[in-house]
Design an enzyme around this catalytic site. Sequence first.
Site, short mmCIF file in Angstrom:
data_model
loop_
_atom_site.label_atom_id
_atom_site.label_comp_id
_atom_site.label_asym_id
_atom_site.label_seq_id
_atom_site.Cartn_x
_atom_site.Cartn_y
_atom_site.Cartn_z
N ASP A 1 -29.30 6.02 39.05
CA ASP A 1 -30.13 6.14 38.52
C ASP A 1 -30.92 4.59 38.14
OD1 ASP A 1 -29.30 8.87 37.65
OD2 ASP A 1 -28.68 8.68 35.74
N ASP B 1 -31.33 20.95 35.92
CA ASP B 1 -31.33 20.68 34.47
C ASP B 1 -31.53 21.67 33.18
OD1 ASP B 1 -31.09 17.72 35.27
OD2 ASP B 1 -33.36 17.91 35.06
#
Lengths: 260, 195
Positions: free
Chosen positions: A15, A134
């Site tokens: 990330d 998501d």
Amino acid sequence: MPSNRLTKRIIACLDVDAGRVVKGTKFLQLRDAGDPAELARLHADSGADEIVLLDITATSDGRDTLVETVRKTARELFVPFTAGGGIRTVEDTAKVFDAGADKVTVNSAAVANPKLIQDIADRFGSQAVIVAIDAKRGESQVTNAEVWVAGGRTPTGKRVLDWAREAEGHGAGEILLTSMDRDGTGMGFDCELTAAVVETVSIPVIASGGAGNAQHFADVFSAGKADAALAASIFHFGTHAVADLKQTLLRAGIPMRWPC
Amino acid sequence: MIAIVDYGAGNISSVKKALERVGATAQVTSNPEVIAAAERIAMPGVGHFCRCDALNQGLRESVLQAITHGRPFLGICVGMQWLFEGSAEAPETPGAGIFSGQCSRFPADVKSPHVGWNQIELRGDSRLLRGVADGAFVYFTHSYRAPVIEQTMACAQYGGAFSAAVERDNVFGVQFHPEKSGAAGLKILENFCAL
């Protein structure tokens, strides 16, 4: 020789924010997360089957994907490399591929404009486009799991299983399914939701969110039927994290690429 | 110099990077003269077989001529499938026909595309695969596959056996991506550069 020797994949996720790897939990933020290029190579050397680099702030604050970060990271990487975060157009995709990525993930922009999936697939092939979903369901059943966008900030009203099927229809090559309920908890993947998505589509499904130990990976490959599992923070603990995990999974009878 | 044939199909830059890593000089090109003058030719390609139309239109003759002149040629993924007669993916697009047979879809009982790391089973004495272990893991991503033929130097198993590597004289093809297959893949590219 068995008729199918395809292995399950372990994917290390970086990330990235402003060119640096950031860690998802408070505990891990105590340490410097490091340089994406160095970490990617470290994970690949340790046995990661693929590397995913996600620009986690790109969508929410409107910046372009960090093409330069992709370029630097790709330079010394000889395993499949996926980049995502803020991909909105086929031109964005072309820039990321030109910088050395093999696949892109699309998320919010694909929900807003599903044709984007098809446009990328038409130009670069389905294998180059991963639709990232998501998902959030709280205590409710998997059929009610909802798609969230904008880095998990905005609910869409779309059902996860419907969207997965639709994304496949538009030409997605893989689904990256992240459980927002489990993400960052270390409590294990949402195997039930993963299995439901696997049974809904015929393309590979990558499970993400909740990895805390090797058993969680074994569970998501068996009960969750996942083709691949992705994790970020647990791989940053030490240089042999992926290698140790793969050896444990091999002992549990999960097909793994080993030695690498 | 290795000419990397650019016909608008897929990730060319990673092939260039991997060839440079093993010490080669490589140039991405769609210029027939550059291809004609190259010592070696690499032809990557991912995605749909119909991309070979672009290749067939402008570059087919120069590539085939270089092959006829004995220059080492390496087709990767769709670039290998092109060496066969054609593919069910785009029946109207002809392949080079250097290897006999048609590429076909995976059977319905396995997921398609075949994405990930799979083992190769070596058959015969391959110059391209020299030093690569039987059972080595390599990275695949494809929806169509080439049949196992006499010139198959390595098979992979997924919904039955298919050609993972083919070889005849100076013509080589691999269905997997050596540029994405870690140390085993780099070894294969190194072998190609030393031919």
